[in-house]
Design a protein around this motif. Structure first.
Motif, short mmCIF file in Angstrom:
data_model
loop_
_atom_site.label_atom_id
_atom_site.label_comp_id
_atom_site.label_asym_id
_atom_site.label_seq_id
_atom_site.Cartn_x
_atom_site.Cartn_y
_atom_site.Cartn_z
N ILE A 232 0.88 -1.17 0.00
CA ILE A 232 0.00 0.00 0.00
C ILE A 232 0.91 1.21 0.00
CG2 ILE A 232 -1.84 1.24 1.20
CD1 ILE A 232 -2.17 -1.56 2.77
N GLN A 233 0.91 1.94 -1.10
CA GLN A 233 1.73 3.14 -1.20
C GLN A 233 0.90 4.33 -0.71
OE1 GLN A 233 2.93 5.28 -5.04
NE2 GLN A 233 4.79 4.14 -4.51
N VAL A 234 1.43 5.03 0.28
CA VAL A 234 0.75 6.18 0.89
C VAL A 234 1.50 7.44 0.47
CG1 VAL A 234 -0.06 7.23 3.03
CG2 VAL A 234 0.15 4.72 2.86
N THR A 235 0.79 8.34 -0.21
CA THR A 235 1.40 9.57 -0.71
C THR A 235 0.69 10.77 -0.10
OG1 THR A 235 1.97 8.52 -2.82
CG2 THR A 235 1.99 10.93 -2.75
N TYR A 236 1.46 11.62 0.59
CA TYR A 236 0.94 12.88 1.09
C TYR A 236 1.35 13.99 0.13
CZ TYR A 236 0.73 10.37 5.58
OH TYR A 236 0.49 9.45 6.58
N ARG A 237 0.39 14.80 -0.29
CA ARG A 237 0.68 15.99 -1.08
C ARG A 237 0.19 17.21 -0.32
NH1 ARG A 237 -1.56 12.44 -4.70
NH2 ARG A 237 -0.06 11.41 -6.07
#
Length: 294
Positions: free
Chosen positions: A122-127
Motif C-alpha cells: 500500500i503506497q501512501v502519498t501525502y501531497r
C-alpha cells in the motif's frame, strides 16, 4: 459509505473521517491493521498535519504577530476528508483549510492523501499544497498506523520482533509523556550494532520510542511462530516512532514522521523548529511511504 480497494493479494478499507486506513486484510482474511479499542487506544492510523507529536502547551507562534493552538498530532486527524478520486487500484482524499483551522494555523493549505495498491504493498502519498499568494508555509506531516501484534490468537506480543534494514547503532532522546515534548540532548543508548529489536512492553513504560538517528529506511515486524508480517518503507521521512500502550495494548504503531515533537531548547515559532519544511506559495510537496504485507 464503504470505501475499499481490492486486488489478488489484499483488501484495504478506508474512512473519510481523518482520510485514514480502516482495514488491511490479506487473501487469508488476516487483519493487519489495529481496529481500535478504547481500553488501549481508540485510534487506528491517524494522519498528522501540520505537526507531528506535540508543541509546547499546544501553542505555536507565527511571524510577524500570531499565535495558534494546535493539539497533539495536528488539526486534521478528526476532520472529514473529501473523497477526491477512486479508481481500481487507488483512492485519494483531500481537505483544505477552513476559518477554524486558519485561526490556529494561519495558512491556506490543501492536503491530499493517496493510497495505491501495488501487489502486496500500500503506497501512501501525502501531497501538501500551499494555496496562499506569498511567503512560505511551515509544516510537518506523518503517518501513525497501528498494526495488530499479535496477528494470531495463539501467540503474544513478545513473540514478535522488529528487523531493521541495516545494523543500527543509535541513541534515543528523553521523552516527557505528560507534555509530549522531548529533550534531544538528553539521550539514552538504544541499539548497538543491531538489526533486531525484540518486543516487550517494558520498552514502552516511558512512552514512545523516538528513532531520529536511524540509517535504515525500512523496518519489518516479524513473528517467531509464522512467516506473516509487515514492512514499513519510509524513504522520505527522517524519523520512525515506535509505540504501544503501557497497559499492554495488543498492537504496535510504526510511524514515519517528517519532524518531531518540540524539544525543550526549541522556541515556539513553528518555522524555526528542527526539520521543518518551508513550502513556498503556490508550490506542492510530496512525501511517500509504503506498507508491505509479507
Amino acid at each position: 459509505m464503504r470505501i475499499a480497494l481490492k486486488n489478488n493479494d489484499l483488501e484495504v478499507c478506508f474512512k473519510e473521517l481523518g482520510g485514514e486506513l480502516a482495514s488491511i486484510k490479506d487473501q487469508d482474511g488476516i487483519e493487519y491493521l489495529w481496529q481500535g479499542d478504547a481500553q488501549y487506544w481508540s485510534g487506528q492510523a491517524p494522519v498528522l498535519f501540520p505537526i507531528c507529536g506535540s508543541v509546547r502547551n499546544d501553542t505555536t507562534l507565527y511571524r510577524p504577530q500570531g499565535v495558534g493552538k494546535i493539539p497533539r498530532h495536528g488539526l486534521v486527524r478528526k476532520k472529514n476528508f473529501e473523497l477526491v478520486e477512486q479508481t481500481e487500484d487507488r483512492v485519494t482524499f483531500g481537505i483544505e483549510d477552513t476559518e477554524e483551522t486558519y485561526q490556529q494555523y494561519p495558512y491556506h493549505f490543501r492536503l491530499e492523501i493517496s493510497y495505491q495498491l501495488l501487489g502486496k504493498k500500500i503506497q501512501v502519498t501525502y501531497r501538501v499544497y500551499h494555496l496562499g499568494d506569498e511567503g512560505v508555509m511551515p509544516f510537518f506531516v506523518g503517518g501513525h498506523p497501528g498494526f495488530n501484534c499479535p496477528l494470531m490468537a495463539d501467540e503474544g506480543f513478545e513473540d514478535y520482533y522488529l528487523e531493521f534494514e541495516q545494523e543500527e547503532t543509535c541513541s534515543i532522546p528523553k521523552s516527557y509523556p505528560e507534555t509530549g515534548l522531548l529533550n534531544v540532548f538528553d539521550r539514552t543508548p538504544f541499539l548497538q550494532q543491531e538489526k533486531i529489536l525484540n518486543l516487550n512492553y517494558d520498552l514502552f513504560q516511558k512512552d514512545a520510542i523516538t528513532l531520529d538517528c536511524l540509517q535504515s529506511r525500512s523496518v519489518t515486524l516479524r513473528s517467531r511462530k509464522h512467516e506473516k508480517g509487515i514492512s514499513v518503507h519510509f524513504p522520505d521521512f527522517s524519523n520512525l516512532i515506535i509505540w504501544t500502550t503501557p497497559n499492554k495494548g495488543p498492537f504496535i504503531a510504526l510511524e514515519p514522521w517528517s519532524g518531531l515533537s518540540t524539544s525543550l531548547e526549541e522556541s515556539d515559532y513553528l518555522e524555526y523548529k528542527k526539520q521543518v519544511r518551508l513550502l513556498p506559495a503556490g508550490q506542492v510537496a510530496e512525501l511517500v511511504f509504503e506498507i508491505e504485507i509479507l
